[in-house]
Design an enzyme around this catalytic site. Structure first.
Site, short mmCIF file in Angstrom:
data_model
loop_
_atom_site.label_atom_id
_atom_site.label_comp_id
_atom_site.label_asym_id
_atom_site.label_seq_id
_atom_site.Cartn_x
_atom_site.Cartn_y
_atom_site.Cartn_z
N SER A 7 0.83 -1.20 0.00
CA SER A 7 0.00 0.00 0.00
C SER A 7 0.87 1.26 0.00
O SER A 7 1.60 1.49 -0.97
CB SER A 7 -0.97 -0.06 1.19
OG SER A 7 -1.98 0.91 1.09
N ASP A 28 -10.26 -4.11 -5.29
CA ASP A 28 -9.60 -3.18 -4.37
C ASP A 28 -10.23 -1.79 -4.50
O ASP A 28 -10.13 -1.16 -5.54
CB ASP A 28 -8.11 -3.12 -4.69
CG ASP A 28 -7.28 -2.42 -3.62
OD1 ASP A 28 -7.84 -1.53 -2.95
OD2 ASP A 28 -6.11 -2.75 -3.48
N HIS A 48 -8.31 -4.78 -0.70
CA HIS A 48 -6.99 -4.17 -0.45
C HIS A 48 -6.12 -5.01 0.49
O HIS A 48 -4.95 -4.70 0.68
CB HIS A 48 -7.19 -2.77 0.14
CG HIS A 48 -5.98 -1.90 0.04
ND1 HIS A 48 -5.39 -1.55 -1.16
CD2 HIS A 48 -5.22 -1.32 1.00
CE1 HIS A 48 -4.33 -0.77 -0.93
NE2 HIS A 48 -4.21 -0.63 0.37
#
Length: 204
Positions: free
Chosen positions: A102, A152, A183
């Site tokens: 991320s 996501d 995610h």
């Protein structure tokens, strides 16, 4: 930068640079490193930006909109830190592979966008495009693994495909793995990253 360094096993000259997601810290991805290459050295870094009590590697204006000036500054900060850490801890600077999730994947991608061969390879887990409208350094044959979720909500598929396109146009060899999830990280995603790493980084 606050970090953890673990020396790898004798005969393994690889170092995994671990870069956590928003709100994480230098401990988060240690289990991932053990899955990808348990014998490698580990340099796990904590982001220097505090966003409402959450650790990040660079500022953002809002969800999905990066503060580009801070991104460039923090990317240089991380690049310099890796060089300094290699001298301090005695690992081979040319054998460093980033594993970022991320926000950590975004700063790892930013290293690729701003520096010529800053890493040996990169595992980008749920990344976004760090910047647009700039020329990327040459990346002929540079190995990149992207793990993405088809559902996501933070990194939609179009964003992932755009990042892949940017990297490939610069010459990188990109392997994109789609998970039918959002995610979050999945074991399958990491298992595939391990196989990619074994082949493209370890050369096995």
């Amino acid at each position: 930068m606050k970090h953890i360094f673990h020396k790898g096993k004798e005969g393994n000259n690889q170092t995994l640079l671990l870069l956590h997601g928003t709100g994480g810290d230098e401990n988060d991805l240690l289990p991932v490193a053990d899955m990808v290459d348990p014998g490698a050295s580990v340099l796990s870094v904590r982001g220097n930006v505090d966003e409402n009590g959450m650790n990040r590697f660079f500022r953002r204006i809002r969800e999905g909109v990066f503060d580009e000036e801070d991104l460039v500054y923090r990317t240089q900060e991380l690049y310099n830190f890796i060089n300094e850490a290699a001298m301090e801890h005695g690992f081979d600077r040319n054998e460093v592979t980033a594993v970022g999730y991320s926000n950590g994947a975004n700063i790892a991608a930013s290293l690729l966008y701003h520096y010529n061969e800053p890493l040996k390879g990169a595992v980008l887990l749920h990344p976004m495009v760090p910047r647009r409208g700039i020329d990327l350094p040459p990346m002929e044959g540079f190995p990149v693994y992207i793990g993405a979720g088809s559902n996501d909500p933070i990194c939609p598929p179009g964003e992932t495909e755009e990042l892949k396109k940017h990297l490939e146009e610069a010459g990188a060899r990109v392997e994109l793995f789609w998970e039918k999830q959002g995610h979050q990280l999945t074991r399958t995603e990491i298992d595939n990253a391990k196989e990619w790493y074994r082949k493209h980084i370890r050369g096995e």
